[in-house]
Design a protein around this motif. Structure first.
Motif, PDB file in Angstrom:
ATOM      1  N   UNK A 167       0.825  -1.209   0.000  1.00 62.85           N
ATOM      2  CA  UNK A 167       0.000   0.000   0.000  1.00 62.85           C
ATOM      3  C   UNK A 167       0.860   1.259   0.000  1.00 62.85           C
ATOM      4  N   UNK A 168       1.942   1.239  -0.782  1.00 58.07           N
ATOM      5  CA  UNK A 168       2.795   2.412  -0.925  1.00 58.07           C
ATOM      6  C   UNK A 168       3.775   2.634   0.212  1.00 58.07           C
ATOM      7  N   UNK A 169       3.835   1.724   1.173  1.00 60.04           N
ATOM      8  CA  UNK A 169       4.727   1.907   2.330  1.00 60.04           C
ATOM      9  C   UNK A 169       6.120   1.379   2.033  1.00 60.04           C
ATOM     10  N   UNK A 170       7.142   2.100   2.537  1.00 58.71           N
ATOM     11  CA  UNK A 170       8.511   1.589   2.443  1.00 58.71           C
ATOM     12  C   UNK A 170       8.688   0.515   3.522  1.00 58.71           C
ATOM     13  N   UNK A 171       9.866  -0.114   3.561  1.00 58.06           N
ATOM     14  CA  UNK A 171      10.095  -1.229   4.480  1.00 58.06           C
ATOM     15  C   UNK A 171       9.851  -0.851   5.934  1.00 58.06           C
ATOM     16  N   UNK A 172      10.380   0.286   6.350  1.00 60.55           N
ATOM     17  CA  UNK A 172      10.247   0.647   7.762  1.00 60.55           C
ATOM     18  C   UNK A 172       8.802   0.960   8.128  1.00 60.55           C
ATOM     19  N   UNK A 173       8.092   1.683   7.273  1.00 60.75           N
ATOM     20  CA  UNK A 173       6.685   1.992   7.550  1.00 60.75           C
ATOM     21  C   UNK A 173       5.853   0.710   7.596  1.00 60.75           C
ATOM     22  N   UNK A 174       6.123  -0.193   6.672  1.00 62.31           N
ATOM     23  CA  UNK A 174       5.410  -1.465   6.655  1.00 62.31           C
ATOM     24  C   UNK A 174       5.699  -2.254   7.933  1.00 62.31           C
ATOM     25  N   UNK A 175       6.972  -2.324   8.319  1.00 55.78           N
ATOM     26  CA  UNK A 175       7.344  -3.046   9.543  1.00 55.78           C
ATOM     27  C   UNK A 175       6.659  -2.426  10.755  1.00 55.78           C
ATOM     28  N   UNK A 176       6.649  -1.110  10.830  1.00 61.11           N
ATOM     29  CA  UNK A 176       6.005  -0.434  11.967  1.00 61.11           C
ATOM     30  C   UNK A 176       4.525  -0.795  12.020  1.00 61.11           C
ATOM     31  N   UNK A 177       3.841  -0.737  10.886  1.00 66.66           N
ATOM     32  CA  UNK A 177       2.408  -1.047  10.862  1.00 66.66           C
ATOM     33  C   UNK A 177       2.137  -2.504  11.240  1.00 66.66           C
ATOM     34  N   UNK A 178       2.941  -3.426  10.711  1.00 67.30           N
ATOM     35  CA  UNK A 178       2.750  -4.848  11.003  1.00 67.30           C
ATOM     36  C   UNK A 178       3.020  -5.129  12.483  1.00 67.30           C
ATOM     37  N   UNK A 179       4.103  -4.565  13.019  1.00 68.33           N
ATOM     38  CA  UNK A 179       4.441  -4.790  14.420  1.00 68.33           C
ATOM     39  C   UNK A 179       3.420  -4.140  15.355  1.00 68.33           C
ATOM     40  N   UNK A 180       2.905  -2.980  14.982  1.00 65.42           N
ATOM     41  CA  UNK A 180       1.866  -2.324  15.784  1.00 65.42           C
ATOM     42  C   UNK A 180       0.610  -3.188  15.826  1.00 65.42           C
ATOM     43  N   UNK A 181       0.202  -3.684  14.669  1.00 64.81           N
ATOM     44  CA  UNK A 181      -0.976  -4.550  14.578  1.00 64.81           C
ATOM     45  C   UNK A 181      -0.794  -5.809  15.426  1.00 64.81           C
TER      46      UNK A 181
END
Length: 194
Positions: A167-181
């Motif tokens: 969804x347009x996220x770079x690696x760090x943003x994606x990791x943050x979202x996945x880990x938050x979830x």
């Protein structure tokens, strides 16, 4: 000046050799590493590295061990245990993405047997998670958390997450979202079992 005429003294030569070895590893993988090339890049005699490493395997072992030390040091200080998975997980993934070849070497098993310092230092990776969750956390919970974070790092390193899921996220943003979830799900699950 010929290679053999280069001076030995180089301050903290062992650390310099490890830094150069990591640069070579990141540039060309394990195949690009040789003690002779490390010496050339460090601008020391070709014999100087042998005062610290008897062989390429010993250099790789020390390099992996230094990677585990760096990984442990990269962990953010966590004041709230509820943020443990998120903050430690992000530090772990960020380290993997910033030190791709070193991270792969650390977990490759290519650095020797159980007597090597890298195997003893491998506990540092688990320590990242234990420090995050506390010493009284059961081992299975640590392995579960470590497996999840390590798997996420591996997916990102190998570019295995399809663009449609990013969804347009770079690696760090994606990791943050996945880990938050995941942290929220774990927190919700722990409330439901009380």
């Amino acid at each position: 000046m010929s290679t053999s005429a280069r001076p030995y003294h180089h301050g903290d030569l062992r650390t310099r050799l490890l830094d150069v070895a990591e640069e070579l590893l990141e540039e060309g993988g394990v195949g690009a590493l040789s003690l002779r090339e490390v010496a050339r890049r460090a601008d020391v005699s070709h014999n100087a590295p042998y005062r610290h490493f008897a062989s390429k395997d010993e250099l790789l072992t020390a390099l992996a061990a230094s990677g585990f030390d760096k990984l442990a040091a990269s962990r953010a200080d966590i004041s709230d245990p509820r943020d443990a998975l998120l903050e430690s997980g992000l530090a772990y993934v960020r380290f993997a993405l910033e030190h791709r070849a070193l991270f792969r070497l650390m977990f490759s098993g290519a650095t020797g047997g159980e007597s090597d310092e890298s195997v003893a230092s491998a506990a540092s990776a688990a320590t990242v998670m234990r420090d995050a969750f506390g010493d009284d956390t059961p081992g299975d919970a640590l392995i579960s958390s470590w497996s999840f974070v390590h798997g996420l790092a591996g997916l990102l390193l190998d570019d295995q997450v399809p663009a449609g899921l990013r969804a347009g996220r770079d690696d760090e943003a994606l990791a943050r979202d996945i880990l938050t979830l995941t942290a929220r799900a774990l927190d919700t699950g722990s409330h439901n079992t009380r």
